[in-house]
Scaffold this active site. Structure first.
Site, mmCIF file in Angstrom:
data_model
loop_
_atom_site.group_PDB
_atom_site.id
_atom_site.type_symbol
_atom_site.label_atom_id
_atom_site.label_comp_id
_atom_site.label_asym_id
_atom_site.label_seq_id
_atom_site.Cartn_x
_atom_site.Cartn_y
_atom_site.Cartn_z
ATOM 1 N N GLU A 115 107.426 -83.228 22.024
ATOM 2 C CA GLU A 115 107.117 -81.859 22.448
ATOM 3 C C GLU A 115 107.558 -80.893 21.359
ATOM 4 O O GLU A 115 108.256 -81.289 20.416
ATOM 5 C CB GLU A 115 107.800 -81.545 23.791
ATOM 6 C CG GLU A 115 107.239 -82.401 24.920
ATOM 7 C CD GLU A 115 107.808 -82.079 26.294
ATOM 8 O OE1 GLU A 115 108.683 -81.214 26.396
ATOM 9 O OE2 GLU A 115 107.365 -82.708 27.261
ATOM 10 N N HIS A 230 106.542 -69.745 28.717
ATOM 11 C CA HIS A 230 105.866 -70.996 28.332
ATOM 12 C C HIS A 230 104.498 -70.628 27.777
ATOM 13 O O HIS A 230 103.747 -69.892 28.419
ATOM 14 C CB HIS A 230 105.722 -71.914 29.545
ATOM 15 C CG HIS A 230 105.402 -73.328 29.172
ATOM 16 N ND1 HIS A 230 104.228 -73.682 28.572
ATOM 17 C CD2 HIS A 230 106.122 -74.470 29.295
ATOM 18 C CE1 HIS A 230 104.230 -74.995 28.346
ATOM 19 N NE2 HIS A 230 105.378 -75.490 28.777
ATOM 20 N N ARG A 270 108.882 -73.224 21.568
ATOM 21 C CA ARG A 270 108.122 -72.342 22.463
ATOM 22 C C ARG A 270 108.134 -70.866 22.089
ATOM 23 O O ARG A 270 107.138 -70.179 22.244
ATOM 24 C CB ARG A 270 108.738 -72.441 23.858
ATOM 25 C CG ARG A 270 107.985 -73.344 24.709
ATOM 26 C CD ARG A 270 108.694 -73.549 25.984
ATOM 27 N NE ARG A 270 108.497 -74.953 26.279
ATOM 28 C CZ ARG A 270 109.063 -75.580 27.269
ATOM 29 N NH1 ARG A 270 109.879 -74.954 28.071
ATOM 30 N NH2 ARG A 270 108.822 -76.842 27.459
ATOM 31 N N HIS A 329 108.952 -68.609 32.364
ATOM 32 C CA HIS A 329 109.167 -70.020 32.692
ATOM 33 C C HIS A 329 110.632 -70.356 32.938
ATOM 34 O O HIS A 329 110.949 -71.141 33.814
ATOM 35 C CB HIS A 329 108.630 -70.842 31.526
ATOM 36 C CG HIS A 329 108.683 -72.325 31.716
ATOM 37 N ND1 HIS A 329 108.006 -72.972 32.726
ATOM 38 C CD2 HIS A 329 109.319 -73.300 31.018
ATOM 39 C CE1 HIS A 329 108.220 -74.275 32.645
ATOM 40 N NE2 HIS A 329 109.029 -74.509 31.625
ATOM 41 N N ARG A 364 115.412 -72.189 24.689
ATOM 42 C CA ARG A 364 115.642 -73.587 25.074
ATOM 43 C C ARG A 364 114.615 -74.521 24.438
ATOM 44 O O ARG A 364 113.419 -74.252 24.451
ATOM 45 C CB ARG A 364 115.564 -73.713 26.597
ATOM 46 C CG ARG A 364 115.620 -75.138 27.081
ATOM 47 C CD ARG A 364 115.680 -75.205 28.581
ATOM 48 N NE ARG A 364 114.478 -74.796 29.251
ATOM 49 C CZ ARG A 364 113.398 -75.560 29.396
ATOM 50 N NH1 ARG A 364 113.347 -76.774 28.865
ATOM 51 N NH2 ARG A 364 112.358 -75.101 30.073
#
Ligand code: SIN
Length: 527
Positions: A115, A230, A270, A329, A364
């Site tokens: 990811e 997100h 992100r 998110h 994060r």
């Protein structure tokens, strides 16, 4: 009702703690209190998976640490991240031993996805992209078998603080009666606050209750200006917004602008991707962009739950691009804790999204959230079992306690919504008069969400934040418990975002577009 440990919330953090407490010290009377059903938590919605170094390849905990620190944009607490990456693999293995079933290949080897922000594939997953639902299932079963008391449909209104120690909570039961639920130790694991915003991947329950309770009790809270958006929420009227997991990009899905062009490295963290998308949307004057997953093999088999969602929206990822836009998110900050999850208030612990352990810094890293819940829940329980009774100067709380007093705090004191519970506020069921007619409560939520989205969303400035603050002030007489909590947390976000005059990680100021390490390479604490 007197308990040894009261757990508030029923996501991965709270339930992991309850299960562990029963295993470590079976004589402990553990209670779990949650405002909905036990299985109805934000964890259930988590897709991508759990990032952990489970061996057998080119990965290492040092690399996981380096990726987490890089995504955190200079604000991670390195000690806390070390704990996260070192203890994570053990916790994931324990979860599997408890019965959570993760995806494996035909030889039984765990499948790992890559990811954004991860150097290598290290994200283990369940049911394709239904990881949270599988973890929640396994934990709910275990808690039902072990917890002394499970209070479903109860709403915790405020902390009981006596002689500078947390002694439990004031809560209302499903029939609307008010109770003092007393406990020697209280673990806050109530999750995040996505409902602050008009467009979010979080369910209705994510109203920042734990952070609001902490703020009202003057317990230190930090990093709340960092709201993670997100990048790839489906652009669709459904709320919460259906998530198109980051794992799709890990498998080769591409981001395309309104002209069909690629414009950002899809594997960046992100904050970078959401920022690039927002800039491109403003430039092209569009409200969404595209995720091109047409090149992915066996989409239906690898991502069955996402495939079902798309089919329900009449979209076929094999032949058409998917409309996407960023959505709120994850609340990166929260109740400031030491390395064992102890908050600044003795007797109050926090873990999971409601906490600020320092592992996420300013942004994060994908799939570190379920991991954080498991790792710090275990530390809380081990610490309680070993007799720890007050916080220590370690982790994110440590750097706050060690900082000179003059640099420590922002204050919400004096704002009407941070005051004491209204005298009648604790004796009524959620959603009933005199909270106002249900329509008024819905309207107040919408007004708040619109103001937060336009003034304190992906892009902020001093003037947009001031506009949001005045709307929040106009809602300050709200007595509905969730609206009251959203107002308090919204004010905290606005206060911290106004104070951070720079852009870093998930916090972007149009009037201060650069990173300012000299002034702001530190966390802003509200107490
Ligand atoms: C995702 O699957 O993209 C979400 C996982 C996360 O929030 O870390």
């Amino acid at each position: 009702m007197d308990l040894d440990l009261l757990v508030l919330g029923s996501g991965v953090a709270g339930l992991s703690a309850a299960v562990r407490a029963a295993a470590v010290e079976p004589r402990l009377r553990v209670g779990v209190l949650t405002k909905a059903e036990l299985s109805q938590s934000v964890t259930r919605w988590a897709q991508g998976g759990v990032a952990a170094v489970l061996g057998g390849d080119e990965d290492s905990t040092d690399l996981h640490l380096a990726d987490t620190l890089a995504a955190g944009a200079g604000l991670c607490d390195a000690e806390a991240v070390r704990v996260l990456v070192d203890e994570g693999p053990l916790r994931v293995n324990e979860l599997m031993a408890l019965g959570a079933v993760f995806d494996r290949d035909h030889e039984g080897v765990l499948l790992k996805a890559r990811e954004g922000g991860h150097s290598v594939p290290r994200v283990v997953h369940a049911g394709g992209a239904a990881t949270g639902a599988e973890i929640e299932r396994a934990l709910v079963e275990a808690v039902r078998a072990t917890a002394a008391v499970v209070l479903e449909g109860w709403f915790a209104l405020d902390l009981i603080v006596e002689e500078r120690r947390c002694r439990g909570v004031v809560a209302i039961d499903p029939a609307g009666a008010r109770h003092d639920v007393r406990a020697s130790q209280v673990l806050m694991a109530t999750g995040g606050a996505g409902q602050l915003f008009a467009v979010t991947t979080n369910p209705e329950e994510a109203t920042g209750d734990g952070v609001a309770m902490a703020l009202r009790a003057d317990v230190a809270v930090a990093d709340v200006e960092f709201i993670q958006f997100h990048p790839t929420a489906l652009h669709h009227p459904a709320m919460p917004r259906p998530l198109l997991s980051e794992a799709l990009r890990g498998h080769g899905a591409l981001l395309r602008d309104a002209n069909g062009d690629r414009f950002v490295d899809e594997m960046q963290p992100r904050d970078v991707v959401s920022r690039a998308m927002t800039a491109r949307m403003l430039e092209q004057e569009v409200d969404h962009l595209w995720l091109d997953a047409t090149g992915l093999d066996r989409f239906d088999q690898r991502f069955p739950t996402i495939a079902a969602t798309l089919a329900g929206a009449d979209l076929d990822p094999a032949v058409e691009w998917l409309p996407i836009a960023p959505a709120a998110h994850y609340l990166v900050g929260g109740i400031l804790t030491d390395l064992d999850g102890a908050s600044a208030l003795p007797g109050l612990w926090a873990c999971g999204e409601v906490a600020c352990t320092g592992v996420h810094g300013a942004n994060r890293l994908a799939s570190n959230s379920l991991l954080e819940g498991m790792v710090f829940a275990a530390r809380v329980v081990e610490s309680i079992a070993s007799g720890k009774s007050s916080p220590e100067p370690s982790g994110a709380l440590g750097s706050f306690l060690r900082a000179p007093a003059s640099r420590r705090v922002l204050s919400l004191r004096g704002s009407p919504p941070t005051g004491a519970l209204p005298p009648d506020g604790g004796s009524l069921p959620v959603g009933s008069p005199p909270y106002g007619p249900p329509g008024d409560v819905v309207k107040a939520r919408e007004v708040l969400q619109r103001a937060m989205t336009s003034g304190a969303g992906v892009l902020r400035s001093a003037s947009s934040l001031a506009d949001t603050a005045s709307v929040l002030a106009s809602l300050s007489s709200a007595v509905h418990p969730e609206v009251r909590n959203l107002v308090v947390v919204g004010l905290a976000v606005v206060l911290a975002a106004s104070g951070r005059e720079e852009s870093r990680g998930a916090h972007n100021r149009t009037d201060f577009p650069a990173v300012d390490d000299a002034r702001f390479c530190r966390r802003l604490v509200i107490a």
